[in-house]
Design an enzyme around this catalytic site. Structure first.
Site, PDB file in Angstrom:
ATOM      1  N   CYS A 251     -30.539  59.967  -0.163  1.00  0.00           N
ATOM      2  CA  CYS A 251     -30.300  59.588  -1.559  1.00  0.00           C
ATOM      3  C   CYS A 251     -29.834  60.802  -2.359  1.00  0.00           C
ATOM      4  CB  CYS A 251     -31.587  59.029  -2.162  1.00  0.00           C
ATOM      5  SG  CYS A 251     -31.524  58.873  -3.953  1.00  0.00           S
TER       6      CYS A 251
ATOM      7  N   CYS B 207     -32.684  61.854  -5.061  1.00  0.00           N
ATOM      8  CA  CYS B 207     -34.033  62.302  -4.710  1.00  0.00           C
ATOM      9  C   CYS B 207     -34.149  63.827  -4.853  1.00  0.00           C
ATOM     10  CB  CYS B 207     -34.372  61.882  -3.274  1.00  0.00           C
ATOM     11  SG  CYS B 207     -35.036  60.199  -3.155  1.00  0.00           S
TER      12      CYS B 207
ATOM     13  N   HIS C 245     -38.195  57.498  -5.168  1.00  0.00           N
ATOM     14  CA  HIS C 245     -37.041  56.669  -4.839  1.00  0.00           C
ATOM     15  C   HIS C 245     -37.353  55.170  -4.949  1.00  0.00           C
ATOM     16  CE1 HIS C 245     -33.187  55.992  -2.766  1.00  0.00           C
ATOM     17  NE2 HIS C 245     -33.800  55.042  -2.085  1.00  0.00           N
TER      18      HIS C 245
ATOM     19  N   ASN D 284     -27.809  50.525 -15.209  1.00  0.00           N
ATOM     20  CA  ASN D 284     -27.380  49.411 -14.363  1.00  0.00           C
ATOM     21  C   ASN D 284     -28.406  49.297 -13.275  1.00  0.00           C
ATOM     22  OD1 ASN D 284     -24.938  48.665 -15.481  1.00  0.00           O
ATOM     23  ND2 ASN D 284     -23.818  50.205 -14.311  1.00  0.00           N
TER      24      ASN D 284
ATOM     25  N   SER E 111     -25.119  51.583  -7.612  1.00  0.00           N
ATOM     26  CA  SER E 111     -24.825  52.160  -6.304  1.00  0.00           C
ATOM     27  C   SER E 111     -26.077  52.633  -5.574  1.00  0.00           C
ATOM     28  CB  SER E 111     -23.856  53.325  -6.477  1.00  0.00           C
ATOM     29  OG  SER E 111     -24.383  54.264  -7.398  1.00  0.00           O
TER      30      SER E 111
ATOM     31  N   HIS F 205     -32.521  54.245  -6.415  1.00  0.00           N
ATOM     32  CA  HIS F 205     -33.337  55.280  -7.055  1.00  0.00           C
ATOM     33  C   HIS F 205     -33.304  55.053  -8.576  1.00  0.00           C
ATOM     34  CE1 HIS F 205     -35.143  59.417  -6.693  1.00  0.00           C
ATOM     35  NE2 HIS F 205     -35.093  59.206  -7.986  1.00  0.00           N
TER      36      HIS F 205
ATOM     37  N   HIS G 178     -32.595  55.182 -12.097  1.00  0.00           N
ATOM     38  CA  HIS G 178     -31.753  56.104 -12.868  1.00  0.00           C
ATOM     39  C   HIS G 178     -30.939  55.350 -13.903  1.00  0.00           C
ATOM     40  CE1 HIS G 178     -28.866  54.534  -9.951  1.00  0.00           C
ATOM     41  NE2 HIS G 178     -27.890  54.957 -10.750  1.00  0.00           N
TER      42      HIS G 178
ATOM     43  N   GLN H 272     -27.598  56.207 -17.058  1.00  0.00           N
ATOM     44  CA  GLN H 272     -26.469  57.088 -17.342  1.00  0.00           C
ATOM     45  C   GLN H 272     -26.336  57.278 -18.844  1.00  0.00           C
ATOM     46  OE1 GLN H 272     -22.701  56.514 -15.344  1.00  0.00           O
ATOM     47  NE2 GLN H 272     -23.579  54.959 -14.003  1.00  0.00           N
TER      48      GLN H 272
END
Ligand code: H2U
Ligand code: ZN
Length: 350
Positions: A49, A52, A115, A155, A163, A166, A168, A170
């Site tokens: 990943c 990570c 993760h 997202n 994608s 994990h 996250h 933006q």
């Protein structure tokens, strides 16, 4: 009017758009695409990943062994800061061919070193760190030269084109205010000029009187399905008092926001007993030279699922060409979310 029975359209005062509601259609059979529910068991650390701790990203940078949250400049930024600015072109018949240069910054925000977690599976303290990360990223970026707007978003889920599982989000920070926030800001400005009170604060008190679209509330934040929601389980998180950005929240209110986020994400997962996909975004005050009064901090959640973890709502055909449409009413969605347990299904099973 019997909202719950007959086809009608509803107006979105934030964007000016209309949406068609067809409550009688919810019983129609489904023979279309069925999504594979995403796999639930993930390792706490994945050596492959790129988010990570300690791993190498595609661009060659190495992540630190972070323990809480971690933010970095997107290695494949859609926006760039180091380009010539201030270029605007207007030519062609009637000046219809227009283009403008756009400077900006894209960041990636890791919500946790783990993760396998999502906001719905994090405890309250971990989510507070995410709220603080959003606040600090916004505060830092909005004060930079040539930045007028900071769009924080997440997202989640492969269905949303995410994608990597994990946890996250933006940030895209732009030189000009993008289309949707610009429209929302313009309408909030007109409303406060005409009515002397912020649009979303007036809207919130109307909804609190009615209750039927409320999903969850604590002393500082309210989660509701907007009257004009487009997506089946679309929601909005609103502050209970007028604030225009995350840095204006007291620490008590940041705690309450973390609580509301957790309450909503757990209910989303519990709805279909699956990790619930969505796109979420935070709208807050911009920093251009125009006044933006009556701008209220708010979070939009746009989940694509309709009937189960496997059936997605498609915005195609009439929706692409005419206007958005929904079957299940916002009131029905709010009730279903409200009735979901506040304990994550994975904890109830164990
Ligand atoms: P999603 O939120 O759609 O999963 O996007 C993750 C972002 O991470 C994406 O914008 C960036 C991609 O450009 N990324 C990096 O910055 N470095 C990497 O090593 C891979 C992905
Ligand atoms: Zn990871």
């Amino acid at each position: 009017m019997h909202w719950s029975q007959y086809p009608h359209k509803r107006h979105n005062p934030l964007t000016g758009e209309w949406i068609k509601v067809s409550p009688h259609r919810t019983k129609r059979p489904w023979q279309g695409q069925v999504e594979k529910p995403a796999q639930d068991s993930l390792p706490a650390y994945d050596p492959d990943c790129y988010l990570c701790p300690g791993n190498t990203r595609s661009g060659g940078a190495v992540n630190p062994s972070y323990e809480k949250t971690f933010a970095f400049d997107n290695d494949f930024s859609a926006l760039l800061m180091d380009i010539p600015g201030g270029i605007a072109v207007s030519e062609g018949p009637g000046g219809m061919i227009q283009a403008q240069s756009e400077r900006g910054v894209c960041r990636v925000l890791c919500f946790s070193p783990r993760h396998d977690l999502t906001l719905a599976r994090m405890d309250h303290d971990q989510i507070i760190r995410v709220v603080e990360l959003w606040r600090d990223e916004y505060a830092h970026l909005i004060s930079r030269d040539h930045i007028a707007h900071v769009q924080i978003f997440e997202n989640k889920g492969a269905v949303m084109g995410c994608s990597n599982p994990h946890p996250h989000g933006q940030v895209w920070a732009d030189e000009h205010i993008p289309v949707i926030p610009a429209e929302e800001l313009k309408r909030q400005q007109s409303y406060v000029t005409a009515h002397r009170f912020p649009l979303l604060m007036d809207y919130l008190s109307w909804e609190r009187d009615r209750q039927e679209r409320l999903v969850y509330a604590n002393e500082s934040f309210t989660v509701l399905v907007p009257f004009w929601a487009v997506w089946p389980f679309e929601t909005m998180i609103l502050p209970n008092r007028q604030v225009s950005s995350l840095p204006e929240l007291t620490s008590h209110e940041s705690y309450a926001l973390a609580d509301a986020l957790r309450a909503l994400c757990i209910r989303y997962d519990n709805l279909f007993s699956a990790s619930f996909p969505y796109s979420m975004g935070i709208h807050q005050a911009p920093a251009d030279s125009i006044p933006h009064q009556g701008c209220t901090l708010h979070l939009h959640y746009y989940p694509p699922l309709l009937r189960s973890a496997a059936v997605k709502k498609f915005m195609v055909g009439y929706e692409m060409l005419a206007m958005p449409q929904r079957d299940i009413t916002p009131e029905q969605s709010a009730r279903r979310l409200r009735e979901c347990s506040g304990v994550h299904y994975s904890r109830e099973q164990s």
